[in-house]
Design a protein around this motif. Structure first.
Motif, PDB file in Angstrom:
ATOM      1  N   TYR A  96      -1.973   1.339   3.521  1.00 34.71           N
ATOM      2  CA  TYR A  96      -3.142   2.214   3.694  1.00 34.71           C
ATOM      3  C   TYR A  96      -4.429   1.429   3.493  1.00 34.71           C
ATOM      4  O   TYR A  96      -5.319   1.481   4.331  1.00 34.71           O
ATOM      5  CB  TYR A  96      -3.076   3.385   2.704  1.00 34.71           C
ATOM      6  N   ALA A 102       1.953   5.962   8.899  1.00 38.36           N
ATOM      7  CA  ALA A 102       2.917   5.061   8.268  1.00 38.36           C
ATOM      8  C   ALA A 102       2.674   4.927   6.768  1.00 38.36           C
ATOM      9  O   ALA A 102       3.614   4.727   5.997  1.00 38.36           O
ATOM     10  CB  ALA A 102       2.850   3.683   8.924  1.00 38.36           C
ATOM     11  N   ALA A 103       1.440   5.063   6.346  1.00 40.22           N
ATOM     12  CA  ALA A 103       1.087   4.807   4.946  1.00 40.22           C
ATOM     13  C   ALA A 103       1.118   6.041   4.061  1.00 40.22           C
ATOM     14  O   ALA A 103       1.357   5.931   2.867  1.00 40.22           O
ATOM     15  CB  ALA A 103      -0.305   4.177   4.881  1.00 40.22           C
ATOM     16  N   THR A 104       0.858   7.223   4.615  1.00 39.70           N
ATOM     17  CA  THR A 104       0.734   8.414   3.775  1.00 39.70           C
ATOM     18  C   THR A 104       1.974   9.290   3.828  1.00 39.70           C
ATOM     19  O   THR A 104       2.519   9.552   4.892  1.00 39.70           O
ATOM     20  CB  THR A 104      -0.499   9.263   4.180  1.00 39.70           C
ATOM     21  N   ALA A 105       2.372   9.759   2.651  1.00 41.13           N
ATOM     22  CA  ALA A 105       3.459  10.728   2.555  1.00 41.13           C
ATOM     23  C   ALA A 105       2.898  12.135   2.649  1.00 41.13           C
ATOM     24  O   ALA A 105       3.527  13.030   3.204  1.00 41.13           O
ATOM     25  CB  ALA A 105       4.211  10.550   1.244  1.00 41.13           C
ATOM     26  N   GLU A 106       1.692  12.307   2.100  1.00 47.70           N
ATOM     27  CA  GLU A 106       1.049  13.614   2.103  1.00 47.70           C
ATOM     28  C   GLU A 106      -0.458  13.411   2.009  1.00 47.70           C
ATOM     29  O   GLU A 106      -0.931  12.487   1.349  1.00 47.70           O
ATOM     30  CB  GLU A 106       1.539  14.418   0.898  1.00 47.70           C
ATOM     31  N   LYS A 109      -0.959  11.056  -1.218  1.00 53.20           N
ATOM     32  CA  LYS A 109       0.299  10.537  -1.738  1.00 53.20           C
ATOM     33  C   LYS A 109       0.764   9.517  -0.704  1.00 53.20           C
ATOM     34  O   LYS A 109       0.637   9.748   0.498  1.00 53.20           O
ATOM     35  CB  LYS A 109       1.343  11.633  -1.875  1.00 53.20           C
ATOM     36  N   PHE A 110       1.334   8.420  -1.170  1.00 52.69           N
ATOM     37  CA  PHE A 110       1.638   7.318  -0.264  1.00 52.69           C
ATOM     38  C   PHE A 110       3.127   7.098  -0.038  1.00 52.69           C
ATOM     39  O   PHE A 110       3.944   7.301  -0.921  1.00 52.69           O
ATOM     40  CB  PHE A 110       1.053   6.010  -0.811  1.00 52.69           C
ATOM     41  N   LYS A 111       3.412   6.622   1.165  1.00 50.51           N
ATOM     42  CA  LYS A 111       4.683   5.964   1.457  1.00 50.51           C
ATOM     43  C   LYS A 111       4.494   4.469   1.207  1.00 50.51           C
ATOM     44  O   LYS A 111       5.385   3.793   0.734  1.00 50.51           O
ATOM     45  CB  LYS A 111       5.098   6.177   2.919  1.00 50.51           C
ATOM     46  N   ASP A 112       3.294   3.977   1.569  1.00 55.88           N
ATOM     47  CA  ASP A 112       2.980   2.552   1.445  1.00 55.88           C
ATOM     48  C   ASP A 112       1.488   2.402   1.153  1.00 55.88           C
ATOM     49  O   ASP A 112       0.671   2.309   2.067  1.00 55.88           O
ATOM     50  CB  ASP A 112       3.368   1.833   2.731  1.00 55.88           C
ATOM     51  N   ARG A 113       1.173   2.405  -0.136  1.00 55.67           N
ATOM     52  CA  ARG A 113      -0.235   2.342  -0.570  1.00 55.67           C
ATOM     53  C   ARG A 113      -0.935   1.081  -0.041  1.00 55.67           C
ATOM     54  O   ARG A 113      -2.065   1.141   0.432  1.00 55.67           O
ATOM     55  CB  ARG A 113      -0.278   2.393  -2.097  1.00 55.67           C
TER      56      ARG A 113
END
Length: 115
Positions: free
Chosen positions: A27, A100-104, A20-24
């Motif tokens: 990534y 920075a890029a991944t939420a999970e 799961k992304f904060k910033d795909r």
């Protein structure tokens, strides 16, 4: 990052990454190139992206398991994966971009078998 011992795992391993992304975009455009640089600097050959998929629907899964992307990455060995993940090179070059890029992230080490 300190990982458990993997000496009993023989041969190549496939790492299943559920993301799961904060910033795909970060990534794919920043973390993955940084990761490639890490493998080059460590002299680890044979790391290959085998599968990259968008998750379109949960069919048999809890509703709160809404993964966005699944990646299957092959490593030449469990030891190679561990060397990369625990290295200062990974921490210095790539890990901050992953964070920075991944939420999970769920990560599973798998080995292939014949049917």
């Amino acid at each position: 990052m300190k990982l458990p011992e993997f000496e009993e795992v023989q041969g190549p391993v496939l790492m299943l990454n559920m993301l799961k992304f904060k910033d795909r975009e970060h990534y794919f455009k920043t973390y993955l190139p940084a990761f490639r640089k890490v493998t080059e600097e460590l002299g680890i050959n044979g790391v290959k992206l085998r599968l990259a998929c968008n998750v379109e629907a949960n069919i048999i899964a809890p509703e709160n398991e809404a993964w966005e992307v699944i990646l299957l990455v092959e490593y030449p060995s469990a030891k190679a994966f561990k060397t990369i993940a625990e290295s200062d090179v990974y921490q210095d070059i790539a890990n901050s971009h992953r964070l920075a890029a991944t939420a999970e992230l769920n990560l599973y080490m798998t080995t292939p078998f014949e049917l």
